[in-house]
Structures are given as structure tokens and as C-alpha cells.
Design an enzyme around this catalytic site. Structure first.
Site, mmCIF file in Angstrom:
data_model
loop_
_atom_site.group_PDB
_atom_site.id
_atom_site.type_symbol
_atom_site.label_atom_id
_atom_site.label_comp_id
_atom_site.label_asym_id
_atom_site.label_seq_id
_atom_site.Cartn_x
_atom_site.Cartn_y
_atom_site.Cartn_z
ATOM 1 N N SER A 136 10.181 6.486 9.649
ATOM 2 C CA SER A 136 9.537 6.087 10.898
ATOM 3 C C SER A 136 10.026 4.697 11.281
ATOM 4 O O SER A 136 10.014 3.776 10.468
ATOM 5 C CB SER A 136 8.022 6.070 10.700
ATOM 6 O OG SER A 136 7.384 5.545 11.840
ATOM 7 N N SER B 168 8.529 5.277 16.723
ATOM 8 C CA SER B 168 7.250 4.731 17.190
ATOM 9 C C SER B 168 7.461 4.244 18.617
ATOM 10 O O SER B 168 7.842 3.105 18.851
ATOM 11 C CB SER B 168 6.811 3.567 16.286
ATOM 12 O OG SER B 168 6.389 4.071 15.045
ATOM 13 N N ASN C 49 -6.422 2.487 15.708
ATOM 14 C CA ASN C 49 -7.483 2.267 14.727
ATOM 15 C C ASN C 49 -7.847 0.774 14.742
ATOM 16 O O ASN C 49 -7.087 -0.045 14.268
ATOM 17 C CB ASN C 49 -6.943 2.695 13.352
ATOM 18 C CG ASN C 49 -8.040 2.872 12.339
ATOM 19 O OD1 ASN C 49 -9.195 3.076 12.693
ATOM 20 N ND2 ASN C 49 -7.682 2.772 11.075
ATOM 21 N N CYS D 266 -0.644 -4.197 15.179
ATOM 22 C CA CYS D 266 -0.500 -3.794 13.767
ATOM 23 C C CYS D 266 -0.968 -4.888 12.826
ATOM 24 O O CYS D 266 -0.556 -6.038 12.935
ATOM 25 C CB CYS D 266 0.950 -3.443 13.484
ATOM 26 S SG CYS D 266 1.277 -3.095 11.741
ATOM 27 N N CYS E 52 -1.887 1.357 8.550
ATOM 28 C CA CYS E 52 -1.128 0.586 7.576
ATOM 29 C C CYS E 52 -1.584 -0.865 7.547
ATOM 30 O O CYS E 52 -1.866 -1.467 8.555
ATOM 31 C CB CYS E 52 0.367 0.700 7.861
ATOM 32 S SG CYS E 52 0.950 -0.190 9.299
ATOM 33 N N GLU F 126 0.820 -1.219 0.000
ATOM 34 C CA GLU F 126 0.000 0.000 0.000
ATOM 35 C C GLU F 126 0.850 1.263 0.000
ATOM 36 O O GLU F 126 1.958 1.267 0.516
ATOM 37 C CB GLU F 126 -0.818 0.064 1.290
ATOM 38 C CG GLU F 126 -1.824 -1.029 1.431
ATOM 39 C CD GLU F 126 -2.510 -0.950 2.784
ATOM 40 O OE1 GLU F 126 -3.128 -1.945 3.156
ATOM 41 O OE2 GLU F 126 -2.406 0.081 3.471
#
Ligand code: SAH
Ligand code: SF4
Length: 356
Positions: free
Chosen positions: A202, A225, A301, A127, A344, A87
Site C-alpha cells: 500500500s 491510498s 477513524n 494519520c 495505523c 505495530e
């Protein structure tokens, strides 16, 4: 798999393609016209194109899905030459402003979020990318091609500014050689001319690799992070924290060469009842004292199957206020593209489910 022309710096192409003025022309086709194939390179002789086509391809990516959000965010799913998918996200950071006569006084500003690996080895508990495990590193050309394809798809001229954040799928510092090459290619003044200051790497905190990136002196920014202020919780969230604990990361950040006008960004993923309390905020202030830091709070999220929850807005704001009142710069990452599976790995996951 043939390499792509986007895998190489201009200097490397000069050692492979003769005469050298053709390299300048080809570079223009790649980075000013975003050529997708040799046919588009009008002023290059057919014989040379045929010769190059034996050895190289031009664009290693194919857009297979696009999701557009009402705020201008566009999420792309790409297929690589071997059928794997990654992505990239086109983020609108600032709106265009026009004066009373309709003249543009500020152009809209964009940031591109790119992937560096198919999957990820780090295995963070929160994640979605981690769930699929690790497949392979992206080549430099596959990293570069994400930006070229997004600029092309959005009719974004080569000389318009763009920022890059390496915050898509994968751990950039786990693919440092190809990352460094891509950064160099982006910086080429005859190519996309994206300076180091406009690129942010990152990382989940591979402290030895933070040092290595610093030694390369590419002029890029780093974002850490962090997500937790004590090693116990951080190891639960990011298992490799066992090998690279918080103290080692902070030490590495202090050694990292940064532009004195800039700050190191610390990303703090806020998870309900895990790290959203004011005691954590207090520890964070202490941890970052002595560093020119900026904290970016991110709402967790959620996705189907996760045990973690999105924090309350009020807790998020209280956390931010605590940091600001104690002298830390702190922003809350607005939920860009929240209506289109923002974090992500989520578009990929969704598409795979739909295809099942
Ligand atoms: N591997 C690097 C860069 C890619 S991840 C890193 O970890 O820094 C980019 C960012 O997405 C990280 O800050 C990560 O914490 C965040 N992220 C991952 N899953 C998320 C989720 N479910 N909700 C919100 N942010 C998430
Ligand atoms: Fe990898 Fe970053 Fe996801 Fe952790 S958050 S698994 S490091 S992509």
C-alpha cells in the site's frame, strides 16, 4: 546492533554459513518452527551456534503489548532492538466453517498487516503515525519478523496460507530496498512460501517508486491510498502530492505489471464533509476509467486532537452505491478491530500516553 538471521535470503545465508545443508536446517528452524533463539535449534551443533551467535541474533522483535478484539483481530506492539516500537495486526478475514459431522470445510483465513518504518516521512494530515515524525527504516529482518512472530503467537502452521498487506506504520516505497528483500524472503518456497499474489504493497503514491517496484517484477499487488479526486484536497491531506500528483500516480499505475486476473486497489479514506459527497464519487469514476480497479472505502477513524470526523454510514453507502452503479467494484472496509484502536499508529500512541 547485530543483524538478524531473518535479514537474509537463503542465498545470502549460503554464502555466509558452511556447510550448506546447515543453512537448509536453519531456514527450517526460522520459518517452519519460528525459532526465537539459537537454543531452540536442536539439531545444529553447538560450535556452529556459538559461532553464529557472535555475528547474528535470531528474533529482532519483542512483543510488549497485545490487544484482542471481539472479531478476532489482534493488534501487536513490538519493541525493536534499539527500544523503538512498531505495530502489526493479525486480521481474521474468514471464519472457520464446519459441516454437520464437525469436519472443517473451510479453514479460517488470516491477513497480517505489517509496518515498514518507525514513523513516516510522508506526513499525512489524517494519520497518527505521521504525528510522531520519522525515526528510521525497518530492516528486512524486522519486516519479516513481524510475520514470523504473529504466526508463532497464533500457532499458525508454516504451510497454512496467509496474506500480507504492507499497511502498517510507514511508507513501504520509501524503504524499497528492504521491502523488496523482505518480499523475496517471504516468497522462498523452503521458507514461508508466501507468493507475490498474496502480498499487497500500500502506498501513498510515490509515483517514481511505483515504477521501480514494477521493474523489480516481484509479482506483488499494489494498493494506492488515493483519498481525494482533486489535487487541492489531496495536497492538504497528503503534502507530497505536490511532487507526485494524481495524474502522475494514475500514469504509474497504468504502467505497473499486474496479473490480468487481478485489479489495482484504490483506498479512499472517507472524511466527513471533505470527500464524502457524490460529486467526488462522480470524479472518482472518471479518474479510474480504463483501469481495472477496485475501490476500498475506509471510514476515517478519529483520535484525540484531530480536526477530521468520521463520515455518516448513509453517506458512505450512497458513495458506494454510486460507484457500483457506474461499474466500479467497491467495498466498504468493515471496521475490523474498531474497539481496539484500529488505524495505523493508534496502539503505539495509546501506549505512549498510558506510559507517560
Ligand atoms: N503509508 C502507506 C501504508 C500505511 S498507511 C499508505 O499510506 O498507503 C495504511 C492505511 O491506513 C492508509 O490507506 C491510510 O490512509 C490509513 N489510515 C491512516 N490513518 C487513518 C485513520 N485515522 N483512519 C483510517 N485509516 C487511516
Ligand atoms: Fe505515512 Fe501512510 Fe500515514 Fe501517510 S497514511 S503518514 S503515508 S503511514
Amino acid at each position: 546492533m547485530k543483524p538478524s538471521l531473518l535479514d537474509f535470503t537463503q542465498k545470502e545465508l549460503l554464502s555466509q554459513i558452511k556447510p550448506s545443508f546447515r543453512v537448509k536446517q536453519i531456514f527450517g528452524w526460522l520459518y517452519h518452527n519460528y525459532a526465537q533463539n539459537f537454543d531452540e535449534m536442536k539439531n545444529i551443533p553447538k560450535a556452529l551456534k556459538d559461532e553464529l551467535a557472535q555475528k547474528f541474533i535470531v528474533n529482532p522483535l519483542k512483543i510488549i503489548k497485545k490487544e484482542e478484539s471481539s472479531d478476532g483481530t489482534i493488534k501487536y506492539l513490538f519493541e525493536l532492538q534499539d527500544g523503538k516500537t512498531i505495530e502489526a495486526v493479525w486480521l481474521k478475514m474468514k471464519e472457520e466453517i464446519t459441516d454437520e459431522e464437525g469436519n472443517i470445510t473451510q479453514e479460517s483465513k488470516y491477513t497480517i498487516c505489517v509496518s515498514t518504518q518507525v514513523g513516516c516521512k510522508v506526513g499525512c494530515a489524517f494519520c497518527l503515525t505521521a504525528k510522531g515524525g520519522f525515526t528510521r527504516d525497518l530492516t528486512a529482518g524486522e519486516i519479516v519478523a513481524q510475520v514470523v512472530n504473529l504466526k508463532r503467537d497464533n500457532n499458525h502452521k508454516h504451510n497454512r496460507m496467509i496474506n500480507i498487506v504492507y499497511m502498517g506504520m510507514g511508507e513501504p516505497l520509501d524503504n524499497l530496498d528492504n521491502l523488496a528483500k523482505a518480499i523475496e524472503i517471504f516468497k522462498d518456497e523452503e521458507g514461508l512460501c508466501i507468493s507475490g499474489k498474496r502480498q499487497t504493497v500500500s502506498t501513498s503514491g510515490l509515483s517514481n517508486k511505483i515504477d521501480k517496484l514494477g521493474e523489480l517484477d516481484l509479482g506483488v499487488h499494489i494498493a494506492i491510498s488515493l483519498h481525494a479526486v482533486d489535487d487541492k484536497l489531496r495536497t492538504e491531506l497528503i503534502p507530497m502530492n505536490k511532487a507526485h500528483n494524481i495524474a502522475s500516480i494514475i500514469e504509474a499505475v497504468k504502467r505497473f505489471p499486474i496479473d490480468t486476473r487481478k485489479r489495482v486497489m484504490f483506498e479512499y479514506l472517507v472524511i466527513k464533509n471533505k470527500n464524502d459527497d457524490l460529486l467526488s464519487a462522480k470524479k472518482l469514476v472518471k479518474l479510474l476509467s480504463g483501469i481495472k480497479a477496485k475501490v476500498n472505502l475506509i471510514y476515517f477513524n478519529p483520535y484525540p486532537g484531530t480536526e477530521y470526523e468520521r463520515p455518516n454510514r448513509a453517506d458512505m453507502i450512497a458513495f458506494q452505491e454510486y460507484l457500483v452503479n457506474h461499474g466500479l467494484l467497491c467495498t466498504i472496509r468493515d471496521s475490523k478491530g474498531i474497539d481496539i484502536s484500529a488505524a495505523c499508529g493508534q496502539l503505539k500512541e495509546k501506549t505512549q500516553n498510558e506510559l507517560k
